[in-house]
Design a protein around this motif. Sequence first.
Motif, PDB file in Angstrom:
ATOM      1  N   HIS A   1       0.581  -1.449  -0.057  1.00 54.56           N
ATOM      2  CA  HIS A   1      -0.494  -0.542  -0.442  1.00 54.56           C
ATOM      3  C   HIS A   1       0.682   1.473  -0.049  1.00 54.56           C
ATOM      4  CE1 HIS A   1      -3.480  -2.168  -0.251  1.00 54.56           C
ATOM      5  NE2 HIS A   1      -3.656  -2.652   1.256  1.00 54.56           N
ATOM      6  N   GLY A   2       2.519   0.892   0.258  1.00 54.12           N
ATOM      7  CA  GLY A   2       2.604   2.232   0.493  1.00 54.12           C
ATOM      8  C   GLY A   2       3.903   2.787  -0.882  1.00 54.12           C
ATOM      9  N   GLY A   3       3.333   2.138  -1.414  1.00 56.73           N
ATOM     10  CA  GLY A   3       3.767   2.485  -2.933  1.00 56.73           C
ATOM     11  C   GLY A   3       3.379   1.462  -4.048  1.00 56.73           C
ATOM     12  N   PRO A   4       3.931   1.798  -5.315  1.00 52.60           N
ATOM     13  CA  PRO A   4       3.951   1.234  -6.613  1.00 52.60           C
ATOM     14  C   PRO A   4       4.850  -1.044  -6.281  1.00 52.60           C
ATOM     15  CG  PRO A   4       5.106   2.252  -7.072  1.00 52.60           C
ATOM     16  CD  PRO A   4       5.837   2.713  -5.537  1.00 52.60           C
ATOM     17  N   PHE A   5       5.695  -0.697  -5.668  1.00 46.99           N
ATOM     18  CA  PHE A   5       5.768  -1.996  -6.224  1.00 46.99           C
ATOM     19  C   PHE A   5       5.529  -3.459  -4.756  1.00 46.99           C
ATOM     20  CE2 PHE A   5       9.314   1.504  -6.511  1.00 46.99           C
ATOM     21  CZ  PHE A   5       9.522   1.305  -8.314  1.00 46.99           C
ATOM     22  N   LEU A   6       6.640  -4.531  -4.955  1.00 45.73           N
ATOM     23  CA  LEU A   6       6.064  -5.211  -4.319  1.00 45.73           C
ATOM     24  C   LEU A   6       5.919  -5.751  -3.251  1.00 45.73           C
ATOM     25  CD1 LEU A   6       7.621  -7.900  -6.161  1.00 45.73           C
ATOM     26  CD2 LEU A   6       5.481  -7.910  -6.107  1.00 45.73           C
TER      27      LEU A   6
END
Length: 218
Positions: free
Chosen positions: A150-155
């Motif tokens: 949820h904190g960014g676009p990565f895994l």
Amino acid sequence: MALTLVIGNKSYSSWSMRPWMLLEGFGIPFAEVVIPLYVDGSKEEILRYTPSGKVPTLIDGATTIWDSLSICEYVAETFPQHAIWPVDKAARALARSMSAEMHSSFQALRQQCGMVVHRPKGPVDFTADTLADIARIEAMWADAREKHGHGGPFLFGAFSVADAMYAPVVCRFDVYQPKLSTATHAYMDAMKATPAWKKWMAGAASETWRIPRFEPQP
Ligand SMILES: N[C@@H](CCC(=O)N[C@@H](CS)C(=O)NCC(=O)O)C(=O)O
């Protein structure tokens, strides 16, 4: 501290891409030595740096670290100021499991869809085993994103080892274009937008070496 990462051709060396993406992704300075693979003298040249006779290899002063995953672990230990593995314990456990699975599995995908960065884009006749590998990877990516992304676009939200380990798969998916979910495409787009990705691909594009046995057969 002066790190040197010894790698193979950026056009083909998926194992090399992983620690390279990690170092670049975290802005950790390093010198790069590129050894063209599978030509006369390659092996001897690699052996000058590492007894494994394989790339990637990281040199840190008197310490030589080989094998992509152990290099990532060494980088994580050496730079504790960076969240190279996810900070949350459960996320870190999943990231480690996924990275280990990447390291030890997906033979069908690797075999049928070798990383050839400049290969004309488009699908091949994927085998059932390759499709099963692709489905397993998509399921893992979705699981990580849903639980911890949820904190960014990565895994795991922020860029981590897990993304570096799967960067060559993003490349394979991008080149071989299997049918993929919207969520998978969104993750791939995030990876492809990183400066590290663009720098690797620019490096690959500037290479003139070709390894005939890895090129698509007519
Ligand atoms: N498990 C190793 C695999 C390393 C590997 O197979 N590297 C290949 C290139 S991608 C290599 O060095 N091949 C050259 C050779 O065997 O002469 C890792 O993760 O680093």
